[in-house]
Design a protein around this motif. Sequence first.
Motif, PDB file in Angstrom:
ATOM      1  N   TRP A 152      -1.259  -5.999  -6.304  1.00  8.75           N
ATOM      2  CA  TRP A 152       0.013  -5.275  -6.407  1.00  8.75           C
ATOM      3  C   TRP A 152       0.830  -5.422  -5.119  1.00  8.75           C
ATOM      4  O   TRP A 152       2.039  -5.636  -5.165  1.00  8.75           O
ATOM      5  CB  TRP A 152      -0.242  -3.795  -6.643  1.00  8.75           C
ATOM      6  CG  TRP A 152      -0.814  -3.450  -7.983  1.00  8.75           C
ATOM      7  CD1 TRP A 152      -0.884  -4.246  -9.084  1.00  8.75           C
ATOM      8  CD2 TRP A 152      -1.398  -2.200  -8.349  1.00  8.75           C
ATOM      9  NE1 TRP A 152      -1.469  -3.571 -10.113  1.00  8.75           N
ATOM     10  CE2 TRP A 152      -1.798  -2.317  -9.698  1.00  8.75           C
ATOM     11  CE3 TRP A 152      -1.626  -1.007  -7.679  1.00  8.75           C
ATOM     12  CZ2 TRP A 152      -2.410  -1.269 -10.389  1.00  8.75           C
ATOM     13  CZ3 TRP A 152      -2.225   0.044  -8.365  1.00  8.75           C
ATOM     14  CH2 TRP A 152      -2.620  -0.090  -9.702  1.00  8.75           C
ATOM     15  N   SER A 153       0.155  -5.254  -3.989  1.00 12.10           N
ATOM     16  CA  SER A 153       0.878  -5.209  -2.710  1.00 12.10           C
ATOM     17  C   SER A 153       1.571  -6.519  -2.382  1.00 12.10           C
ATOM     18  O   SER A 153       2.500  -6.542  -1.567  1.00 12.10           O
ATOM     19  CB  SER A 153      -0.092  -4.841  -1.580  1.00 12.10           C
ATOM     20  OG  SER A 153      -1.089  -5.844  -1.431  1.00 12.10           O
ATOM     21  N   THR A 154       1.150  -7.611  -3.008  1.00  8.62           N
ATOM     22  CA  THR A 154       1.767  -8.913  -2.730  1.00  8.62           C
ATOM     23  C   THR A 154       2.923  -9.224  -3.685  1.00  8.62           C
ATOM     24  O   THR A 154       3.605 -10.245  -3.493  1.00  8.62           O
ATOM     25  CB  THR A 154       0.711 -10.034  -2.845  1.00  8.62           C
ATOM     26  OG1 THR A 154       0.135 -10.025  -4.157  1.00  8.62           O
ATOM     27  CG2 THR A 154      -0.386  -9.833  -1.807  1.00  8.62           C
ATOM     28  N   ASN A 155       3.115  -8.381  -4.684  1.00 11.46           N
ATOM     29  CA  ASN A 155       4.203  -8.616  -5.641  1.00 11.46           C
ATOM     30  C   ASN A 155       5.536  -8.163  -5.058  1.00 11.46           C
ATOM     31  O   ASN A 155       5.612  -7.158  -4.344  1.00 11.46           O
ATOM     32  CB  ASN A 155       3.940  -7.878  -6.955  1.00 11.46           C
ATOM     33  CG  ASN A 155       2.728  -8.431  -7.682  1.00 11.46           C
ATOM     34  OD1 ASN A 155       2.329  -9.574  -7.474  1.00 11.46           O
ATOM     35  ND2 ASN A 155       2.139  -7.614  -8.536  1.00 11.46           N
ATOM     36  N   GLU A 156       6.593  -8.884  -5.401  1.00  6.63           N
ATOM     37  CA  GLU A 156       7.920  -8.541  -4.904  1.00  6.63           C
ATOM     38  C   GLU A 156       8.440  -7.241  -5.495  1.00  6.63           C
ATOM     39  O   GLU A 156       9.225  -6.526  -4.853  1.00  6.63           O
ATOM     40  CB  GLU A 156       8.902  -9.685  -5.213  1.00  6.63           C
ATOM     41  CG  GLU A 156       8.575 -10.988  -4.487  1.00  6.63           C
ATOM     42  CD  GLU A 156       9.563 -12.083  -4.819  1.00  6.63           C
ATOM     43  OE1 GLU A 156      10.473 -11.804  -5.654  1.00  6.63           O
ATOM     44  OE2 GLU A 156       9.460 -13.184  -4.260  1.00  6.63           O
TER      45      GLU A 156
ATOM     46  N   ALA B 202       1.286  -5.266   4.086  1.00  8.02           N
ATOM     47  CA  ALA B 202       2.426  -4.632   3.425  1.00  8.02           C
ATOM     48  C   ALA B 202       2.189  -3.135   3.233  1.00  8.02           C
ATOM     49  O   ALA B 202       3.120  -2.328   3.366  1.00  8.02           O
ATOM     50  CB  ALA B 202       2.683  -5.293   2.073  1.00  8.02           C
ATOM     51  N   LEU B 203       0.932  -2.751   2.954  1.00  6.86           N
ATOM     52  CA  LEU B 203       0.645  -1.339   2.721  1.00  6.86           C
ATOM     53  C   LEU B 203       0.585  -0.540   4.009  1.00  6.86           C
ATOM     54  O   LEU B 203       0.704   0.688   3.978  1.00  6.86           O
ATOM     55  CB  LEU B 203      -0.682  -1.202   1.956  1.00  6.86           C
ATOM     56  CG  LEU B 203      -0.703  -1.796   0.550  1.00  6.86           C
ATOM     57  CD1 LEU B 203      -2.072  -1.618  -0.079  1.00  6.86           C
ATOM     58  CD2 LEU B 203       0.363  -1.161  -0.333  1.00  6.86           C
ATOM     59  N   LEU B 204       0.388  -1.213   5.137  1.00  6.17           N
ATOM     60  CA  LEU B 204       0.340  -0.501   6.411  1.00  6.17           C
ATOM     61  C   LEU B 204       1.704   0.022   6.833  1.00  6.17           C
ATOM     62  O   LEU B 204       1.804   0.809   7.770  1.00  6.17           O
ATOM     63  CB  LEU B 204      -0.225  -1.427   7.502  1.00  6.17           C
ATOM     64  CG  LEU B 204      -1.719  -1.769   7.369  1.00  6.17           C
ATOM     65  CD1 LEU B 204      -2.114  -2.799   8.418  1.00  6.17           C
ATOM     66  CD2 LEU B 204      -2.570  -0.519   7.498  1.00  6.17           C
TER      67      LEU B 204
END
Length: 373
Positions: free
Chosen positions: A304-308, A359-361
């Motif tokens: 999920w975190s890598t999706n735009e 991205a989640l950080l």
Amino acid sequence: MSSSEHQAPSAATNTLKEEPLKLAVAISLLRSKFLQRHPPPPSLSDDALKWKRKAKERKQEILKLKDDLKEAEEASQCDIFPQTASCKCYFFDNLGKLSPNRLGDGSDRRFHDVLRRRFLRQVRLRERRRTCGSSRKRHAFGFSDEDQAEQLTASADFLVELCSSSSPVQESKFKNWSHQAVDFILAALKNLLSMGKNLESVEGVVSRLIMCLVREMSSPSRRDEARKSDTNSQLDIQHLLRKLGCQSYIGQRIILSISQRISVLAESLLFSDPFDETFPAMHECMFVMIQLIEFLVSDYLLTWSTNEDFENSVFEEWVTSLLQARKSVEVLESRNGLYVQYMDRVVGELSKLVGQSPALLKLNSGIFDALLS
């Protein structure tokens, strides 16, 4: 008269008597040889038996041809596959188990076009029943935004009705049709999100779908008795939600809905009588919901975190709700400490995966500190 004179006529008489006998013997021998060379035609009884046997064989052939024709007609109506054909994919693998490897983006596409057409026929049939008497025209699903929205709505309604305890179906049909419904929902949602149209309507359909499936999963297992199957209906619906969750738009909202429901259920368990007949079902439901969150987090969070189109606001919302759910189950530690241990394991897995994703950080520092506390 002398004796010689008497013997002469007697010999002549004997000779005359022997002639017919010899003639009869000769005729019998000739006839025997003739019959050996030319056997006699069968009698009427033999002919009747032979034709009766042939008639019986022909009748059996006709019955066999009728059965073959009937099977061919049924096969043409159900697209060659029998109605009870099992799902030929791996959709229900790892039912109720952690995946040994990270799942891909999207459900397996090993289903046959025959099953796809059968699913479409079932959806249209139920849509016609629902819209009986209206002037709505039947048409195939297309690629326009209106067609994609209709596909999403029809597939979601079909899946909700399929999982409903009031409309049980056979196990094989449930697996086939639910697989098709999930794939259609994911495909339609992906197209609609890429178009960026009717997002409010899309969110309404998705929210209703999640609410109905979570409600069915949380209700007592009445559908098991109706289907007379050993399969746990709660795990079936949990697996469907898990498969739908591969799309972050649905998966994040599933976790948000489940975490909110855990808080409500924890409060209900706190004031429930442990000897009440509904208590074991509530207890089981708690573990099924926590397990579903663990599945979604471990299977899909990094993807999920890598999706735009990953929604950081929704992520922060469900993480906050999950932490609140953990606090809610802490009050139940005196009754069942497994709730807290299980929630701690889920939060620990979440913290580990957040630390692995740059991205989640970037999320709210307060939420990140709460995860690590």
